[in-house]
Scaffold this motif. Structure first.
Motif, PDB file in Angstrom:
ATOM      1  N   ILE A  10       8.506   5.124  -3.543  1.00 34.86           N
ATOM      2  CA  ILE A  10       6.952   5.027  -2.872  1.00 34.86           C
ATOM      3  C   ILE A  10       6.549   3.697  -2.980  1.00 34.86           C
ATOM      4  O   ILE A  10       5.858   3.016  -1.893  1.00 34.86           O
ATOM      5  N   HIS A  13       7.165   1.005  -0.016  1.00 36.03           N
ATOM      6  CA  HIS A  13       6.399   1.556   1.084  1.00 36.03           C
ATOM      7  C   HIS A  13       5.074   0.995   0.954  1.00 36.03           C
ATOM      8  O   HIS A  13       4.402   0.333   1.935  1.00 36.03           O
ATOM      9  N   ILE A  14       4.405   0.983  -0.329  1.00 29.86           N
ATOM     10  CA  ILE A  14       3.084   0.550  -0.443  1.00 29.86           C
ATOM     11  C   ILE A  14       3.053  -0.873  -0.392  1.00 29.86           C
ATOM     12  O   ILE A  14       2.392  -1.763   0.399  1.00 29.86           O
ATOM     13  N   ARG A  15       4.031  -1.475  -0.810  1.00 32.73           N
ATOM     14  CA  ARG A  15       4.106  -3.117  -0.911  1.00 32.73           C
ATOM     15  C   ARG A  15       4.048  -3.687   0.650  1.00 32.73           C
ATOM     16  O   ARG A  15       3.580  -4.634   1.031  1.00 32.73           O
ATOM     17  N   TRP A  76       1.661   8.710  -7.762  1.00 33.88           N
ATOM     18  CA  TRP A  76       0.952   8.310  -6.840  1.00 33.88           C
ATOM     19  C   TRP A  76       0.048   9.052  -5.979  1.00 33.88           C
ATOM     20  O   TRP A  76       0.506  10.151  -5.921  1.00 33.88           O
ATOM     21  N   TYR A  81      -3.478   4.768  -3.087  1.00 33.75           N
ATOM     22  CA  TYR A  81      -3.014   4.162  -1.967  1.00 33.75           C
ATOM     23  C   TYR A  81      -4.205   3.688  -1.191  1.00 33.75           C
ATOM     24  O   TYR A  81      -4.245   2.185  -0.792  1.00 33.75           O
ATOM     25  N   ILE A  85      -5.432  -0.454  -0.314  1.00 29.68           N
ATOM     26  CA  ILE A  85      -5.609  -0.972   1.005  1.00 29.68           C
ATOM     27  C   ILE A  85      -6.829  -1.570   1.035  1.00 29.68           C
ATOM     28  O   ILE A  85      -7.118  -2.481   1.649  1.00 29.68           O
TER      29      ILE A  85
END
Length: 196
Positions: A10, A13-15, A76, A81, A85
């Motif tokens: 995960i 993807h978040i980075r 997560w 998340y 953001i």
């Protein structure tokens, strides 16, 4: 057959998503500076404004660097998340406050900067609050490694940001931005020079 997704799957993807938002902020700042270079006589520059541009660029670069610490998060959630953001969006909005889409109605960057100081410094104060939550997300041990300095610096920076909202005193603003630039640089070099 469903594949088990791990926290380490995960994280990249978040980075990437965070990197897109941070990239928009960097683009905004660099485009604004390029506009000043391209048209130096269009609007008179203001040194404190340009110093805040440097601070914002440093904040974005530092954010991208220290968020590598998110790899430590094992569980997560969408809330985590969404928080990250949101934090990146606040950083982008700081950049947007420094370089608006249009300078119509303003004679120079100084006039523009002081007319939008409530938004700029309000968002800046919010980043210091978000930073505490972000630091706690990485674990109590991560939070503790910053010691008493972190617990002291955060409220001081928030109070100074609130004062900056309330005053248009040029001397205060010059000292605040120079102090922030020097302190933030030393903070990064002392505590974030190496990842790991």
């Amino acid at each position: 057959m469903d594949k088990i997704v791990t926290a380490h799957d995960i994280f990249p993807h978040i980075r990437i998503v965070l990197g897109m938002v941070v990239g928009l902020g960097v683009t905004r700042l660099l485009s604004g500076v390029a506009r000043i270079v391209q048209h130096p006589k269009q609007y008179r520059v203001y040194p404190a404004h340009l110093a805040w541009v440097l601070v914002a660029l440093l904040m974005l670069v530092h954010f991208w660097w220290w968020e590598f610490g998110l790899f430590k998060i094992e569980h997560w959630t969408f809330g985590t998340y969404l928080f990250l953001i949101g934090y990146a969006i606040v950083l982008f909005l700081i950049c947007a406050m420094l370089f608006p889409d249009s300078m119509d109605g303003y004679r120079n960057y100084e006039e523009y900067f002081y007319s939008r100081r409530m938004w700029f410094f309000g968002l800046l104060a919010l980043t210091y609050i978000l930073d505490v939550v972000d630091t706690l997300l990485k674990g109590e041990a991560h939070f503790a490694q910053f010691g008493h300095e972190y617990v002291f610096r955060t409220p001081v920076l928030i109070v100074l940001s609130v004062v900056a909202v309330l005053t248009s005193n040029r001397r205060f603003h010059a000292i605040f931005v120079l102090g922030t630039l020097v302190y933030q640089t030393t903070w990064i070099l002392r505590l974030f020079n190496t990842i790991g």
